[in-house]
Design a protein around this motif. Structure first.
Motif, mmCIF file in Angstrom:
data_model
loop_
_atom_site.group_PDB
_atom_site.id
_atom_site.type_symbol
_atom_site.label_atom_id
_atom_site.label_comp_id
_atom_site.label_asym_id
_atom_site.label_seq_id
_atom_site.Cartn_x
_atom_site.Cartn_y
_atom_site.Cartn_z
ATOM 1 N N LEU A 131 0.824 -1.201 0.000
ATOM 2 C CA LEU A 131 0.000 0.000 0.000
ATOM 3 C C LEU A 131 0.863 1.258 0.000
ATOM 4 O O LEU A 131 0.582 2.208 -0.751
ATOM 5 C CB LEU A 131 -0.944 0.000 1.209
ATOM 6 C CG LEU A 131 -1.863 1.218 1.331
ATOM 7 C CD1 LEU A 131 -2.747 1.371 0.095
ATOM 8 C CD2 LEU A 131 -2.696 1.119 2.604
ATOM 9 N N ALA A 132 1.918 1.274 0.797
ATOM 10 C CA ALA A 132 2.809 2.438 0.826
ATOM 11 C C ALA A 132 3.405 2.689 -0.565
ATOM 12 O O ALA A 132 3.514 3.843 -1.002
ATOM 13 C CB ALA A 132 3.919 2.233 1.861
ATOM 14 N N LEU A 133 3.754 1.629 -1.271
ATOM 15 C CA LEU A 133 4.294 1.768 -2.626
ATOM 16 C C LEU A 133 3.218 2.267 -3.583
ATOM 17 O O LEU A 133 3.459 3.152 -4.407
ATOM 18 C CB LEU A 133 4.863 0.429 -3.101
ATOM 19 C CG LEU A 133 5.430 0.399 -4.523
ATOM 20 C CD1 LEU A 133 6.568 1.395 -4.694
ATOM 21 C CD2 LEU A 133 5.891 -1.019 -4.851
ATOM 22 N N MET A 134 2.018 1.715 -3.481
ATOM 23 C CA MET A 134 0.926 2.127 -4.369
ATOM 24 C C MET A 134 0.559 3.599 -4.174
ATOM 25 O O MET A 134 0.078 4.245 -5.100
ATOM 26 C CB MET A 134 -0.312 1.253 -4.122
ATOM 27 C CG MET A 134 -0.119 -0.191 -4.531
ATOM 28 S SD MET A 134 -1.531 -1.234 -4.060
ATOM 29 C CE MET A 134 -2.656 -0.853 -5.423
ATOM 30 N N GLU A 135 0.794 4.131 -2.988
ATOM 31 C CA GLU A 135 0.433 5.520 -2.695
ATOM 32 C C GLU A 135 1.479 6.528 -3.150
ATOM 33 O O GLU A 135 1.232 7.728 -3.085
ATOM 34 C CB GLU A 135 0.123 5.668 -1.204
ATOM 35 C CG GLU A 135 -1.184 4.965 -0.839
ATOM 36 C CD GLU A 135 -1.563 5.045 0.620
ATOM 37 O OE1 GLU A 135 -0.646 5.182 1.475
ATOM 38 O OE2 GLU A 135 -2.764 4.951 0.914
ATOM 39 N N VAL A 136 2.614 6.066 -3.653
ATOM 40 C CA VAL A 136 3.625 6.978 -4.195
ATOM 41 C C VAL A 136 3.166 7.404 -5.590
ATOM 42 O O VAL A 136 2.892 6.565 -6.448
ATOM 43 C CB VAL A 136 5.015 6.303 -4.271
ATOM 44 C CG1 VAL A 136 6.027 7.230 -4.942
ATOM 45 C CG2 VAL A 136 5.489 5.897 -2.890
ATOM 46 N N GLY A 137 3.084 8.691 -5.806
ATOM 47 C CA GLY A 137 2.560 9.189 -7.074
ATOM 48 C C GLY A 137 3.506 9.075 -8.251
ATOM 49 O O GLY A 137 3.086 8.787 -9.370
ATOM 50 N N ASP A 138 4.784 9.267 -8.024
ATOM 51 C CA ASP A 138 5.758 9.340 -9.118
ATOM 52 C C ASP A 138 6.624 8.079 -9.128
ATOM 53 O O ASP A 138 7.468 7.883 -8.259
ATOM 54 C CB ASP A 138 6.628 10.583 -8.927
ATOM 55 C CG ASP A 138 7.671 10.782 -10.008
ATOM 56 O OD1 ASP A 138 7.752 9.958 -10.941
ATOM 57 O OD2 ASP A 138 8.414 11.781 -9.909
ATOM 58 N N THR A 139 6.409 7.232 -10.139
ATOM 59 C CA THR A 139 7.153 5.972 -10.209
ATOM 60 C C THR A 139 8.629 6.169 -10.534
ATOM 61 O O THR A 139 9.398 5.216 -10.438
ATOM 62 C CB THR A 139 6.533 5.012 -11.245
ATOM 63 O OG1 THR A 139 6.573 5.633 -12.532
ATOM 64 C CG2 THR A 139 5.106 4.653 -10.880
ATOM 65 N N SER A 140 9.025 7.385 -10.893
ATOM 66 C CA SER A 140 10.444 7.633 -11.175
ATOM 67 C C SER A 140 11.154 8.297 -9.995
ATOM 68 O O SER A 140 12.346 8.591 -10.070
ATOM 69 C CB SER A 140 10.598 8.503 -12.430
ATOM 70 O OG SER A 140 10.035 9.784 -12.206
ATOM 71 N N SER A 141 10.442 8.476 -8.889
ATOM 72 C CA SER A 141 11.010 9.185 -7.738
ATOM 73 C C SER A 141 11.879 8.275 -6.874
ATOM 74 O O SER A 141 11.768 7.048 -6.909
ATOM 75 C CB SER A 141 9.879 9.771 -6.882
ATOM 76 O OG SER A 141 9.145 8.729 -6.255
ATOM 77 N N ASP A 142 12.717 8.927 -6.075
ATOM 78 C CA ASP A 142 13.511 8.194 -5.094
ATOM 79 C C ASP A 142 12.602 7.516 -4.069
ATOM 80 O O ASP A 142 12.894 6.411 -3.612
ATOM 81 C CB ASP A 142 14.473 9.135 -4.360
ATOM 82 C CG ASP A 142 15.639 9.579 -5.235
ATOM 83 O OD1 ASP A 142 15.889 8.940 -6.286
ATOM 84 O OD2 ASP A 142 16.298 10.581 -4.870
ATOM 85 N N GLU A 143 11.498 8.167 -3.725
ATOM 86 C CA GLU A 143 10.559 7.590 -2.772
ATOM 87 C C GLU A 143 10.014 6.265 -3.302
ATOM 88 O O GLU A 143 9.906 5.290 -2.551
ATOM 89 C CB GLU A 143 9.403 8.546 -2.495
ATOM 90 C CG GLU A 143 8.413 7.995 -1.489
ATOM 91 C CD GLU A 143 7.192 8.881 -1.285
ATOM 92 O OE1 GLU A 143 6.469 8.602 -0.310
ATOM 93 O OE2 GLU A 143 6.950 9.806 -2.081
ATOM 94 N N PHE A 144 9.696 6.206 -4.596
ATOM 95 C CA PHE A 144 9.207 4.969 -5.186
ATOM 96 C C PHE A 144 10.267 3.880 -5.039
ATOM 97 O O PHE A 144 9.975 2.765 -4.619
ATOM 98 C CB PHE A 144 8.835 5.170 -6.659
ATOM 99 C CG PHE A 144 8.152 3.983 -7.280
ATOM 100 C CD1 PHE A 144 6.784 3.822 -7.173
ATOM 101 C CD2 PHE A 144 8.884 3.019 -7.969
ATOM 102 C CE1 PHE A 144 6.139 2.732 -7.745
ATOM 103 C CE2 PHE A 144 8.257 1.924 -8.546
ATOM 104 C CZ PHE A 144 6.876 1.774 -8.428
ATOM 105 N N GLY A 145 11.521 4.211 -5.351
ATOM 106 C CA GLY A 145 12.608 3.243 -5.206
ATOM 107 C C GLY A 145 12.756 2.756 -3.774
ATOM 108 O O GLY A 145 12.961 1.559 -3.536
ATOM 109 N N ASP A 146 12.622 3.677 -2.821
ATOM 110 C CA ASP A 146 12.716 3.306 -1.407
ATOM 111 C C ASP A 146 11.585 2.361 -1.007
ATOM 112 O O ASP A 146 11.801 1.375 -0.283
ATOM 113 C CB ASP A 146 12.672 4.551 -0.515
ATOM 114 C CG ASP A 146 13.906 5.428 -0.646
ATOM 115 O OD1 ASP A 146 14.940 4.956 -1.192
ATOM 116 O OD2 ASP A 146 13.835 6.602 -0.221
ATOM 117 N N LYS A 147 10.392 2.641 -1.491
ATOM 118 C CA LYS A 147 9.234 1.807 -1.141
ATOM 119 C C LYS A 147 9.310 0.448 -1.838
ATOM 120 O O LYS A 147 8.865 -0.557 -1.271
ATOM 121 C CB LYS A 147 7.921 2.516 -1.478
ATOM 122 C CG LYS A 147 7.691 3.809 -0.725
ATOM 123 C CD LYS A 147 7.595 3.595 0.760
ATOM 124 C CE LYS A 147 7.350 4.903 1.483
ATOM 125 N NZ LYS A 147 7.497 4.788 2.932
#
Length: 172
Positions: free
Chosen positions: A89-105
């Motif tokens: 769910l935390a990954l699905m809630e990241v808006g930008d799939t190219s972001s560092d946050e997406f990579g972290d999740k």
């Protein structure tokens, strides 16, 4: 990206292992910046939710009834499903799939999922292989595959459903 596996039956251990290998490939795709990460995530969410829900409703109770696994192992596996669902769910809630946050999740989901796959293969599937007859494993495989297919058809990987599952787990 591998296609979502159309499972119709067979030995439940082999069906579960096939999903596990599929999860590992999906995680590799999620780490690849060239892949269609949103599409891969949608597929992963659907299969992961269907897989875990089918295990909890069809496989674990049967293995428990046959003393292949104990109540503690069931509870532990279900807890790990809950952790994986939270990370999903935390990954699905990241808006930008190219972001560092997406990579972290993706990393967090990969860690939770890899840990669970390892433990389940050792502590659940091995006893299923040795303590449950081939006939029962085949019947369980058909039940698991049918429930997994029903859940996939019901779009179980939609974010609202994942949110509901995570919320319900938080109430346990």
């Amino acid at each position: 990206m591998p296609k979502i596996l159309p499972q119709v039956g067979g030995d439940v251990v082999e069906l579960i292992l096939a999903d596990h290998r599929w999860f590992e490939e999906a995680l590799r795709e999620l780490r690849d910046v060239r892949s269609d990460r949103a599409a891969v995530l949608a597929d992963l969410a659907a299969v992961l939710i269907a897989h875990a829900e089918a295990e909890e409703s069809k496989v674990y109770p049967s293995l428990r009834k046959r003393d292949a696994i104990d109540a503690e192992e069931v509870e532990h596996s279900e807890h790990e499903h809950d952790e994986g669902n939270e990370a999903l769910l935390a990954l699905m809630e990241v808006g930008d799939t190219s972001s560092d946050e997406f990579g972290d999740k993706v990393h967090e989901l990969s860690e939770a999922l890899s840990h669970h796959l390892d433990e389940e293969e050792r502590d659940v599937l091995n006893p299923a292989r040795t303590d449950v007859s081939a006939e029962v494993r085949e019947r369980l495989g058909a039940d698991f595959a049918a429930e997994r297919a029903r859940l996939l058809d019901a779009n179980c990987g939609e974010i609202e459903n994942v949110r509901r599952i995570v919320a319900e787990a938080g109430k346990k």
